[in-house]
Design an enzyme around this catalytic site. Structure first.
Site, PDB file in Angstrom:
ATOM      1  N   LYS A 195       0.835  -1.204   0.000  1.00  0.00           N
ATOM      2  CA  LYS A 195       0.000   0.000   0.000  1.00  0.00           C
ATOM      3  C   LYS A 195       0.872   1.257   0.000  1.00  0.00           C
ATOM      4  O   LYS A 195       1.569   1.540   0.972  1.00  0.00           O
ATOM      5  CB  LYS A 195      -0.911   0.042   1.233  1.00  0.00           C
ATOM      6  CG  LYS A 195      -1.982   1.119   1.080  1.00  0.00           C
ATOM      7  CD  LYS A 195      -2.614   1.538   2.396  1.00  0.00           C
ATOM      8  CE  LYS A 195      -1.975   2.751   2.992  1.00  0.00           C
ATOM      9  NZ  LYS A 195      -2.087   4.000   2.224  1.00  0.00           N
TER      10      LYS A 195
ATOM     11  N   GLU B 293      10.144  15.859  15.384  1.00  0.00           N
ATOM     12  CA  GLU B 293      10.315  15.784  13.928  1.00  0.00           C
ATOM     13  C   GLU B 293       9.364  16.779  13.264  1.00  0.00           C
ATOM     14  O   GLU B 293       8.159  16.737  13.499  1.00  0.00           O
ATOM     15  CB  GLU B 293      10.015  14.371  13.414  1.00  0.00           C
ATOM     16  CG  GLU B 293      10.326  14.245  11.938  1.00  0.00           C
ATOM     17  CD  GLU B 293      10.023  12.858  11.373  1.00  0.00           C
ATOM     18  OE1 GLU B 293       8.908  12.355  11.582  1.00  0.00           O
ATOM     19  OE2 GLU B 293      10.913  12.301  10.713  1.00  0.00           O
TER      20      GLU B 293
ATOM     21  N   CYS C  94      13.267  11.336   6.059  1.00  0.00           N
ATOM     22  CA  CYS C  94      13.400  10.850   7.427  1.00  0.00           C
ATOM     23  C   CYS C  94      14.813  11.025   7.960  1.00  0.00           C
ATOM     24  O   CYS C  94      15.004  11.268   9.141  1.00  0.00           O
ATOM     25  CB  CYS C  94      12.994   9.389   7.492  1.00  0.00           C
ATOM     26  SG  CYS C  94      13.865   8.383   6.286  1.00  0.00           S
TER      27      CYS C  94
ATOM     28  N   GLU D 265      10.400   1.536   9.877  1.00  0.00           N
ATOM     29  CA  GLU D 265      11.334   2.625   9.543  1.00  0.00           C
ATOM     30  C   GLU D 265      10.590   3.911   9.832  1.00  0.00           C
ATOM     31  O   GLU D 265       9.672   4.272   9.100  1.00  0.00           O
ATOM     32  CB  GLU D 265      11.707   2.570   8.057  1.00  0.00           C
ATOM     33  CG  GLU D 265      12.443   1.321   7.631  1.00  0.00           C
ATOM     34  CD  GLU D 265      13.871   1.289   8.121  1.00  0.00           C
ATOM     35  OE1 GLU D 265      14.364   2.317   8.625  1.00  0.00           O
ATOM     36  OE2 GLU D 265      14.489   0.219   8.001  1.00  0.00           O
TER      37      GLU D 265
HETATM   38  P1  NAP Z   1       2.320   8.335   8.082  1.00  0.00           P
HETATM   39  O1  NAP Z   1       1.239   9.287   8.268  1.00  0.00           O
HETATM   40  O2  NAP Z   1       2.768   7.503   9.216  1.00  0.00           O
HETATM   41  O3  NAP Z   1       1.862   7.404   6.868  1.00  0.00           O
HETATM   42  C1  NAP Z   1       2.714   6.442   6.303  1.00  0.00           C
HETATM   43  C2  NAP Z   1       1.904   5.391   5.580  1.00  0.00           C
HETATM   44  O4  NAP Z   1       1.077   4.705   6.507  1.00  0.00           O
HETATM   45  C3  NAP Z   1       0.968   5.936   4.514  1.00  0.00           C
HETATM   46  O5  NAP Z   1       0.865   4.984   3.469  1.00  0.00           O
HETATM   47  C4  NAP Z   1      -0.357   6.039   5.259  1.00  0.00           C
HETATM   48  O6  NAP Z   1      -1.453   5.953   4.368  1.00  0.00           O
HETATM   49  C5  NAP Z   1      -0.280   4.817   6.145  1.00  0.00           C
HETATM   50  N1  NAP Z   1      -1.036   4.890   7.391  1.00  0.00           N
HETATM   51  C6  NAP Z   1      -1.467   5.988   8.060  1.00  0.00           C
HETATM   52  N2  NAP Z   1      -2.135   5.627   9.178  1.00  0.00           N
HETATM   53  C7  NAP Z   1      -2.129   4.273   9.223  1.00  0.00           C
HETATM   54  C8  NAP Z   1      -2.648   3.297  10.122  1.00  0.00           C
HETATM   55  N3  NAP Z   1      -3.322   3.651  11.215  1.00  0.00           N
HETATM   56  N4  NAP Z   1      -2.434   1.989   9.854  1.00  0.00           N
HETATM   57  C9  NAP Z   1      -1.748   1.605   8.766  1.00  0.00           C
HETATM   58  N5  NAP Z   1      -1.249   2.484   7.854  1.00  0.00           N
HETATM   59  C10 NAP Z   1      -1.418   3.795   8.092  1.00  0.00           C
HETATM   60  O7  NAP Z   1       3.633   9.039   7.539  1.00  0.00           O
HETATM   61  P2  NAP Z   1       3.764  10.088   6.349  1.00  0.00           P
HETATM   62  O8  NAP Z   1       3.313  11.392   6.870  1.00  0.00           O
HETATM   63  O9  NAP Z   1       3.191   9.530   5.110  1.00  0.00           O
HETATM   64  O10 NAP Z   1       5.344  10.077   6.134  1.00  0.00           O
HETATM   65  C11 NAP Z   1       6.222  10.851   6.858  1.00  0.00           C
HETATM   66  C12 NAP Z   1       6.837  10.046   7.988  1.00  0.00           C
HETATM   67  O11 NAP Z   1       7.520   8.910   7.483  1.00  0.00           O
HETATM   68  C13 NAP Z   1       7.867  10.827   8.749  1.00  0.00           C
HETATM   69  O12 NAP Z   1       7.713  10.596  10.124  1.00  0.00           O
HETATM   70  C14 NAP Z   1       9.177  10.239   8.271  1.00  0.00           C
HETATM   71  O13 NAP Z   1      10.249  10.394   9.149  1.00  0.00           O
HETATM   72  C15 NAP Z   1       8.813   8.830   8.060  1.00  0.00           C
HETATM   73  N6  NAP Z   1       9.745   8.182   7.143  1.00  0.00           N
HETATM   74  C16 NAP Z   1      10.649   7.275   7.638  1.00  0.00           C
HETATM   75  C17 NAP Z   1      11.581   6.689   6.791  1.00  0.00           C
HETATM   76  C18 NAP Z   1      12.601   5.717   7.298  1.00  0.00           C
HETATM   77  O14 NAP Z   1      13.162   4.994   6.488  1.00  0.00           O
HETATM   78  N7  NAP Z   1      12.858   5.647   8.586  1.00  0.00           N
HETATM   79  C19 NAP Z   1      11.575   7.006   5.453  1.00  0.00           C
HETATM   80  C20 NAP Z   1      10.649   7.930   4.989  1.00  0.00           C
HETATM   81  C21 NAP Z   1       9.735   8.500   5.848  1.00  0.00           C
HETATM   82  P3  NAP Z   1      -2.133   7.261   3.721  1.00  0.00           P
HETATM   83  O15 NAP Z   1      -1.052   8.226   3.376  1.00  0.00           O
HETATM   84  O16 NAP Z   1      -2.784   6.708   2.509  1.00  0.00           O
HETATM   85  O17 NAP Z   1      -3.096   7.766   4.711  1.00  0.00           O
END
Ligand code: NAP
Ligand code: MG
Length: 514
Positions: free
Chosen positions: A187, A398, A297, A263
């Site tokens: 997804k 963050e 990230c 991650e």
């Molecule tokens: P997010 O809100 O946590 O969402 C990430 C993914 O999870 C999206 O596909 C989202 O779907 C889905 N999601 C949201 N709520 C969920 C739930 N309750 N259950 C299952 N899936 C769920 O993060 P984001 O805002 O997209 O991305 C930014 C974050 O990612 C930052 O914190 C960043 O640091 C982190 N990140 C970490 C890494 C690493 O390698 N450590 C790399 C890149 C990013 P939808 O978007 O479709 O709602």
């Protein structure tokens, strides 16, 4: 999600389940937009619980009854290299799509993001070629035996990626899972799903994978994503995203003892040692911070600068940031595009206010750029705060946007202590001309990656992941592949005589013939 009126002019992308494209139950779909302009780009199916059930069932069936988990590793390697070739033929198209969908400057997607994804796919092919047998030392107690570890694929993997760096994220989820013979329900984020969908289309067109090995479900994280990770037929969850959602997923995985790799977020330090070459370190630290508008990230969001250099570094940084061009991501001259969404900009702007209220000094930025172009998208100036306290919210939380905290230190040990004083531990950078000294500092940082005199260089041969609340497990490299396998220890006994067996004394009465 509400059923939205369809717009027939837009490209439409369905769900990919068991080797076929189809609509979501009830025709549910959502519109994906270009962050830079707000213009609609595509309509994408929004999977219901019943759709997810079918996708998981397809992956389960392909794993339990299909040929893929037993396909020889060298054949899987060939398949990954062939997929990489297909990506190579479409790099410029993918770069433009990624720029439109994620608001990432075309220079970054053309020269880094898409070529890196391609390179990663080849590396996963190379890693797949390695034998899944690991020999162990001969064992003599209690009898002579030879042991080895056979690495089996883990099973059905639910894979969820965030909106940033979407194409690379998709590769580094699908690549290792396929290299090791797993089946997948994948997804992407609803904010930037298009290059992931393009990748799954290439996989479909290639005809190289048995049906059900890769399944794509698009839809909102809180519904589609959460149901997917909770599904009892899923064996492993591989999630990249925010720490809060990661924490929730770990809880959801607990009742079924599902394996999770997470991650998550970061607040990575860049440490400029007193002998740093400022010509490179200033640009490098700014790249570490502002690449992808700070929405990475591993971004180096906290910069620790030795007090003897502090004023000069800040002056140089401000001068360089003045030269950065915030603008249309499709213009090759653009350094910084819009943020992913207005909601994200609101959140970043709240942190700018917090920084001011906490007493940090705004050296440059902090505002929305002014002009017609900038009214259409969530643009924000690159922002530098100086005199930041490492204990402040600005330095601890963050932000995921273009907000830099520059912090002064007097002793290297103090810089290391502050760098490690964070709930996160994803990455870091050390800038110095003295490589031995830089390595000594790197060894003391509690983070999964440290770059010396560089930032953001993702090496698919190297493990990537976080300490502390930045995650669990590793992706990429051999360590990343092993996360997609379960080891089976196979013990082959060499003792021919029954009387020499361990059970002879323990269990059985002596037999006359021995
Ligand atoms: P997010 O809100 O946590 O969402 C990430 C993914 O999870 C999206 O596909 C989202 O779907 C889905 N999601 C949201 N709520 C969920 C739930 N309750 N259950 C299952 N899936 C769920 O993060 P984001 O805002 O997209 O991305 C930014 C974050 O990612 C930052 O914190 C960043 O640091 C982190 N990140 C970490 C890494 C690493 O390698 N450590 C790399 C890149 C990013 P939808 O978007 O479709 O709602
Ligand atoms: Mg988008």
């Amino acid at each position: 999600m509400a059923l939205e009126p369809s717009n027939s002019d837009l490209p439409y992308h369905g769900l990919y389940i068991n080797g076929a494209w189809r609509d979501a139950e009830g025709g549910r779909a959502f519109t994906v937009t270009e962050p830079a302009t707000g213009a609609p780009l595509a309509r994408v199916a929004s999977a219901s619980i019943a759709d997810v059930d079918q996708a998981v069932a397809a992956a389960r069936n392909a794993f339990d009854h299909g040929p893929w988990p037993h396909t020889p590793h060298y054949e899987r390697a060939d398949i990954l290299h062939k997929l990489a070739k297909m990506i190579e033929e479409r790099t410029s198209e993918l770069a433009e799509l990624e720029s439109r969908d994620g608001g990432v400057p075309l220079r970054a997607t053309t020269f880094n993001d898409i070529p890196l994804g391609l390179h990663m796919m080849h590396v996963f092919g190379e890693l797949a070629r390695r034998s899944p047998y690991e020999p162990l030392p001969w064992n003599e107690f209690p009898t002579l035996a030879w042991s080895f570890v056979w690495r089996q694929p883990y099973g059905v993997c639910a894979q969820i990626i965030p909106w940033n760096y979407a194409f690379c994220m998709a590769i580094w989820k699908l690549g290792p899972a396929l290299a090791t013979g797993n089946t997948v329900v994948f997804k992407p984020s609803s904010l930037s799903p298009l290059t992931s969908i393009a990748l799954v289309k290439m996989i479909d067109e290639s005809g190289l994978l048995p049906k059900g090995v890769v399944n794509l479900v698009t839809g909102p994280g809180g519904e589609t994503g959460e149901y997917l990770v909770s599904h009892p037929l899923v064996d492993k969850v591989a999630f990249t995203g925010s720490t809060d959602v990661g924490r929730k997923i770990m809880g959801i995985a607990a009742p079924h003892i599902k394996k999770v790799t997470l991650e998550l977020g970061g607040k990575s330090p860049s440490i400029l040692l007193p002998d740093a070459d400022l010509e490179k370190a200033v640009d490098g630290a700014l790249f570490g911070m502002f690449y992808h508008a700070g929405q990475l990230c591993e971004a180096g969001t906290r910069c620790f600068v030795h007090s003897s250099l502090y004023d000069e570094v800040v002056e140089r940084m401000v001068a360089r940031v003045r030269q950065l061009r915030v603008g249309d991501p499709l213009e090759l001259a653009t350094d910084i595009g819009p943020l992913i969404s207005f909601k994200q900009r609101d959140s970043v702007e709240r942190y700018i206010k917090i920084g001011r209220d906490e007493g940090a000094r705004l050296a440059i930025g902090g505002n929305r750029p002014v002009g017609e172009l900038y009214d259409k998208g969530p643009y924000l100036e690159p922002t530098i705060f100086t005199h930041v306290n490492n204990k402040s919210r600005l330095a601890q939380e963050e932000i995921f946007g273009p907000v830099f905290s520059v912090i002064s230190y007097d002793e290297i040990g103090e810089a290391i202590t502050m760098a490690n004083d964070s709930m996160y531990g994803l990455a870091g950078a050390v800038w110095s001309k003295d490589i031995q000294q830089a390595v000594e500092v790197a060894k003391r940082l509690r983070t999964g990656t440290v770059w010396i005199n560089d930032h953001h260089v993702l090496n698919p041969h190297a493990p990537f992941g976080g300490f502390k609340e930045s995650g669990i497990g590793r992706e990429m490299g051999v360590a990343g592949l092993l996360e997609y396998t379960e080891p089976t220890h196979i013990h082959v006994d060499f003792q021919q005589k029954r009387s020499g067996k361990i059970w002879w004394d323990a269990l059985l009465p002596p037999l006359d013939d021995e």
